[in-house]
Design a protein around this motif. Structure first.
Motif, PDB file in Angstrom:
ATOM      1  N   LEU A  94       3.544   3.676   4.691  1.00 41.26           N
ATOM      2  CA  LEU A  94       2.950   2.337   4.568  1.00 41.26           C
ATOM      3  C   LEU A  94       3.370   1.440   5.722  1.00 41.26           C
ATOM      4  CD1 LEU A  94       3.218   1.588   0.735  1.00 41.26           C
ATOM      5  CD2 LEU A  94       1.161   2.110   2.064  1.00 41.26           C
ATOM      6  N   TYR A  95       4.619   1.600   6.170  1.00 37.20           N
ATOM      7  CA  TYR A  95       5.058   0.796   7.305  1.00 37.20           C
ATOM      8  C   TYR A  95       4.278   1.141   8.565  1.00 37.20           C
ATOM      9  CZ  TYR A  95       7.672  -0.714  11.329  1.00 37.20           C
ATOM     10  OH  TYR A  95       7.997  -1.255  12.542  1.00 37.20           O
ATOM     11  N   VAL A  96       4.108   2.442   8.841  1.00 42.16           N
ATOM     12  CA  VAL A  96       3.343   2.845  10.026  1.00 42.16           C
ATOM     13  C   VAL A  96       1.895   2.397   9.889  1.00 42.16           C
ATOM     14  CG1 VAL A  96       2.650   4.776  11.485  1.00 42.16           C
ATOM     15  CG2 VAL A  96       4.866   4.819  10.362  1.00 42.16           C
ATOM     16  N   TRP A  97       1.360   2.514   8.675  1.00 37.89           N
ATOM     17  CA  TRP A  97      -0.020   2.097   8.414  1.00 37.89           C
ATOM     18  C   TRP A  97      -0.212   0.624   8.749  1.00 37.89           C
ATOM     19  CZ3 TRP A  97      -4.783   3.845   7.356  1.00 37.89           C
ATOM     20  CH2 TRP A  97      -5.690   2.982   6.749  1.00 37.89           C
ATOM     21  N   GLN A  98       0.683  -0.226   8.237  1.00 31.60           N
ATOM     22  CA  GLN A  98       0.528  -1.656   8.499  1.00 31.60           C
ATOM     23  C   GLN A  98       0.848  -1.995   9.953  1.00 31.60           C
ATOM     24  OE1 GLN A  98       3.098  -4.282   8.901  1.00 31.60           O
ATOM     25  NE2 GLN A  98       4.669  -2.712   9.201  1.00 31.60           N
ATOM     26  N   VAL A 361       1.096  -9.434   5.949  1.00 29.86           N
ATOM     27  CA  VAL A 361       0.995  -7.974   6.018  1.00 29.86           C
ATOM     28  C   VAL A 361       2.373  -7.328   6.062  1.00 29.86           C
ATOM     29  CG1 VAL A 361       0.265  -6.057   7.494  1.00 29.86           C
ATOM     30  CG2 VAL A 361      -1.311  -7.954   7.066  1.00 29.86           C
ATOM     31  N   ARG A 362       3.333  -7.961   6.707  1.00 34.83           N
ATOM     32  CA  ARG A 362       4.616  -7.315   6.984  1.00 34.83           C
ATOM     33  C   ARG A 362       5.670  -7.497   5.915  1.00 34.83           C
ATOM     34  NH1 ARG A 362       6.546  -8.639  12.973  1.00 34.83           N
ATOM     35  NH2 ARG A 362       8.044  -7.068  12.385  1.00 34.83           N
ATOM     36  N   ILE A 363       5.662  -8.622   5.215  1.00 36.09           N
ATOM     37  CA  ILE A 363       6.802  -8.971   4.384  1.00 36.09           C
ATOM     38  C   ILE A 363       7.095  -7.907   3.333  1.00 36.09           C
ATOM     39  CG2 ILE A 363       7.561 -10.576   2.583  1.00 36.09           C
ATOM     40  CD1 ILE A 363       6.475 -12.849   4.302  1.00 36.09           C
ATOM     41  N   VAL A 364       6.066  -7.455   2.611  1.00 33.41           N
ATOM     42  CA  VAL A 364       6.290  -6.510   1.520  1.00 33.41           C
ATOM     43  C   VAL A 364       6.663  -5.135   2.044  1.00 33.41           C
ATOM     44  CG1 VAL A 364       5.247  -5.348  -0.459  1.00 33.41           C
ATOM     45  CG2 VAL A 364       4.762  -7.772  -0.037  1.00 33.41           C
ATOM     46  N   THR A 365       5.887  -4.620   3.013  1.00 32.32           N
ATOM     47  CA  THR A 365       6.068  -3.238   3.459  1.00 32.32           C
ATOM     48  C   THR A 365       7.222  -3.056   4.439  1.00 32.32           C
ATOM     49  OG1 THR A 365       4.409  -3.591   5.194  1.00 32.32           O
ATOM     50  CG2 THR A 365       3.648  -2.636   3.117  1.00 32.32           C
ATOM     51  N   MET A 415      -4.199 -14.935   2.264  1.00 27.15           N
ATOM     52  CA  MET A 415      -3.389 -14.005   3.047  1.00 27.15           C
ATOM     53  C   MET A 415      -2.594 -13.061   2.155  1.00 27.15           C
ATOM     54  SD  MET A 415      -4.141 -14.338   6.102  1.00 27.15           S
ATOM     55  CE  MET A 415      -5.086 -15.484   7.112  1.00 27.15           C
ATOM     56  N   ILE A 416      -2.141 -13.558   0.991  1.00 29.26           N
ATOM     57  CA  ILE A 416      -1.446 -12.678   0.041  1.00 29.26           C
ATOM     58  C   ILE A 416      -2.373 -11.556  -0.394  1.00 29.26           C
ATOM     59  CG2 ILE A 416      -0.496 -12.567  -2.299  1.00 29.26           C
ATOM     60  CD1 ILE A 416       0.612 -15.383  -1.861  1.00 29.26           C
ATOM     61  N   ALA A 417      -3.629 -11.921  -0.711  1.00 35.82           N
ATOM     62  CA  ALA A 417      -4.614 -10.916  -1.118  1.00 35.82           C
ATOM     63  C   ALA A 417      -4.879  -9.924   0.014  1.00 35.82           C
ATOM     64  CB  ALA A 417      -5.909 -11.596  -1.541  1.00 35.82           C
ATOM     65  N   SER A 418      -4.944 -10.433   1.248  1.00 38.01           N
ATOM     66  CA  SER A 418      -5.183  -9.549   2.400  1.00 38.01           C
ATOM     67  C   SER A 418      -4.022  -8.572   2.590  1.00 38.01           C
ATOM     68  CB  SER A 418      -5.373 -10.379   3.669  1.00 38.01           C
ATOM     69  OG  SER A 418      -6.497 -11.235   3.546  1.00 38.01           O
ATOM     70  N   GLY A 419      -2.790  -9.085   2.450  1.00 37.10           N
ATOM     71  CA  GLY A 419      -1.621  -8.227   2.588  1.00 37.10           C
ATOM     72  C   GLY A 419      -1.581  -7.134   1.532  1.00 37.10           C
ATOM     73  N   LEU A 420      -1.890  -7.515   0.287  1.00 39.74           N
ATOM     74  CA  LEU A 420      -1.898  -6.535  -0.797  1.00 39.74           C
ATOM     75  C   LEU A 420      -3.023  -5.517  -0.608  1.00 39.74           C
ATOM     76  CD1 LEU A 420      -1.133  -8.852  -3.856  1.00 39.74           C
ATOM     77  CD2 LEU A 420       0.448  -7.347  -2.627  1.00 39.74           C
ATOM     78  N   LEU A 421      -4.156  -5.974  -0.067  1.00 37.48           N
ATOM     79  CA  LEU A 421      -5.276  -5.068   0.194  1.00 37.48           C
ATOM     80  C   LEU A 421      -4.895  -4.011   1.230  1.00 37.48           C
ATOM     81  CD1 LEU A 421      -8.241  -4.436  -0.428  1.00 37.48           C
ATOM     82  CD2 LEU A 421      -8.883  -5.966   1.439  1.00 37.48           C
ATOM     83  N   VAL A 422      -4.146  -4.426   2.263  1.00 34.91           N
ATOM     84  CA  VAL A 422      -3.672  -3.467   3.275  1.00 34.91           C
ATOM     85  C   VAL A 422      -2.776  -2.413   2.624  1.00 34.91           C
ATOM     86  CG1 VAL A 422      -2.196  -3.212   5.311  1.00 34.91           C
ATOM     87  CG2 VAL A 422      -3.870  -5.060   5.211  1.00 34.91           C
ATOM     88  N   ILE A 423      -1.909  -2.857   1.694  1.00 37.86           N
ATOM     89  CA  ILE A 423      -1.012  -1.926   1.005  1.00 37.86           C
ATOM     90  C   ILE A 423      -1.804  -0.946   0.143  1.00 37.86           C
ATOM     91  CG2 ILE A 423       0.817  -1.746  -0.722  1.00 37.86           C
ATOM     92  CD1 ILE A 423       1.851  -4.451   0.284  1.00 37.86           C
ATOM     93  N   ILE A 424      -2.786  -1.459  -0.613  1.00 39.66           N
ATOM     94  CA  ILE A 424      -3.607  -0.597  -1.472  1.00 39.66           C
ATOM     95  C   ILE A 424      -4.364   0.433  -0.633  1.00 39.66           C
ATOM     96  CG2 ILE A 424      -5.600  -0.579  -3.026  1.00 39.66           C
ATOM     97  CD1 ILE A 424      -4.649  -3.349  -4.007  1.00 39.66           C
ATOM     98  N   ALA A 425      -4.919  -0.022   0.491  1.00 41.46           N
ATOM     99  CA  ALA A 425      -5.629   0.901   1.376  1.00 41.46           C
ATOM    100  C   ALA A 425      -4.678   1.964   1.923  1.00 41.46           C
ATOM    101  CB  ALA A 425      -6.284   0.130   2.519  1.00 41.46           C
TER     102      ALA A 425
END
Length: 445
Positions: A94-98, A361-365, A415-425
């Motif tokens: 997930l880190y490399v993905w983001q 995008v970065r904070i969670v992953t 932006m929270i929704a966008s970040g979570l969407l990146v994680i789900i993808a």
């Protein structure tokens, strides 16, 4: 066919320079006005102090991990080791993905800011500005297409330009006569209540963006000499120097220009120098600011290009990213892919939206995942396992987790929704890849 190895040629001075030029990009010159607008008063200095505090705290996490796992790719290795052979596959992927998304966003934000500030000297249309920002990304890729020891020398040269620019701006404020007035008045009319805390959170999203890059040395861990010493030292030296420079920069500008001018200016530092030294000097400092922005793109692109490379070498990402240039010994495919993506982003986005997107995008992953992962490593291996050990453990880790969650919430629902969407993808792609290769969690019985 074996790839040629990376070589440890970057010392403390060069590592610190790489961190600092990544941190001091176009950010502080563009964000200064935005923070003043958000805070709506002389207490906007608190937002810059908050950014410095979080950076120092988070750097303790990076220092323990970076000194213990000094490898190319930084966070990729940290997450893989922290979460073990199963969940570590997912978190590191997930880190490399983001990274394939947010790293080009970071590069593009500096290039866009470069084009925006260039408008002070050369007013240009929207299309011309996009051409400039895209051209900056292309030039950076050309400069990075060389050996790491040469890049270290270029970094020190760019770093010198950063220091000269900041010192000139600060000295101009000191010489104008009212330098300490903003500090004396920073609590005037201030009420420490819920409204101030919320506003500080929104403003800190912008200031934290300006401090990002203090960990860049960790991405180059496989090329740092004496990493157990130089990785932590370079981070803390970088943050301390940049925090002082940012505070003095804001104090200098606000000691000369009225708050209303700061809030509404697109070229606040250029207008500040025009007030103190005239129009010719304002154009000169604008050129130096562009030098700083260019240096930031250079450093960020250098560090991030090692992340997909490290994952690919480990067999956890597409193999093509593991290719190393046969004579210059750097991951050229990773560099070219990130550069091409950044080029596209520089043509599509505005800097205001990019800043929030980078953090969301970065904070969670990355930041939160690393903090929790460090706690897991301590529980598994004990404190003596680490090559560098933070004081007062685990207090700094817990504090960092709380602040990162607050910053994440302050990026806004979109932006929270966008970040979570990146994680789900990312999770979806990981599961598809794992099923195709019969890897965890689809191991045959």
């Amino acid at each position: 066919m074996n790839q040629p190895p990376l070589t440890r040629r970057i010392g403390l001075l060069q590592a610190t320079a790489i961190n600092m030029i990544d941190m001091v990009g176009i950010g502080p010159f563009v964000v200064l006005s935005v923070v003043a607008q958000l805070m709506q008063g002389p207490w906007f200095l608190y937002a810059w102090l908050a950014g410095a505090f979080l950076s120092f705290t988070d750097a303790m996490i990076w220092s323990e991990l970076g000194a213990t796992y000094p490898l190319a790719g930084g966070s990729y290795n940290f997450l893989k080791e922290s979460y073990g052979p199963r969940w570590g596959k997912l978190t590191s992927f997930l880190y490399v993905w983001q990274t394939l998304i947010q790293a080009p966003l970071v590069i593009a934000s500096a290039a866009i800011g470069f084009a925006q500030y260039a408008g002070y000297i050369f007013p240009m249309s929207t299309i011309a500005g996009k051409c400039v920002s895209g051209g900056v990304v292309v030039l950076i890729i050309v400069l990075l297409f060389r050996k790491i020891e040469t890049i270290g020398k270029i970094s020190v040269l760019l770093w010198a330009g950063v220091i000269i620019t900041m010192v000139w701006i600060i000295a101009s404020g000191i010489g104008y006569g009212h330098f300490m007035a903003p500090v004396a008045n920073m609590n005037t009319g201030l009420h420490f209540n819920h409204a101030f805390a919320a506003t500080l959170g929104f403003a800190s999203v912008k200031t934290v963006y300006c401090y990002l890059g203090y960990y860049n040395v960790c991405h180059l861990g496989g090329e740092i000499t004496q990493p157990e010493k130089n990785i932590p030292r370079s981070m803390f030296i970088s943050i301390a120097c940049i925090a002082v420079l940012y505070l003095l920069l804001n104090i200098s500008v606000s000691s000369v220009l009225p708050l209303s001018t700061i809030q509404n200016s697109k070229f606040v530092v250029s207008e500040f120098i025009r007030t103190t030294h005239g129009e010719a000097a304002a154009k000169v400092v604008t050129v130096l600011i562009l030098w700083v922005a260019f240096a930031s793109v250079f450093s960020a692109t250098l560090g991030y290009s090692r992340v997909p490379f490290a994952a690919a070498q480990d067999g956890a990402f597409f193999k093509v990213f593991a290719k190393v240039h046969p004579t210059r010994h750097f991951p050229y495919v990773s560099l070219l892919v990130l550069g091409a993506t950044a080029f596209v982003f520089s043509l599509l986005f505005r800097i205001e939206s990019v800043i929030n997107a980078i953090l969301a995008v970065r904070i969670v992953t990355q930041f939160l995942a690393q903090a929790v992962g460090l706690l897991l490593l301590h529980k598994k291996n004990g404190r003596s396992f680490f090559k560098w050990r933070m004081p007062w453990f685990p207090v700094p880790v817990i504090v960092a987790i709380i602040i990162w969650i607050a910053i994440f919430c302050s990026t806004g629902l979109h932006m929270i929704a966008s970040g979570l969407l990146v994680i789900i993808a990312g999770v979806t792609v990981f599961l598809i890849k794992a099923k195709a290769n019969k890897e965890w969690p689809f191991l045959p019985r």
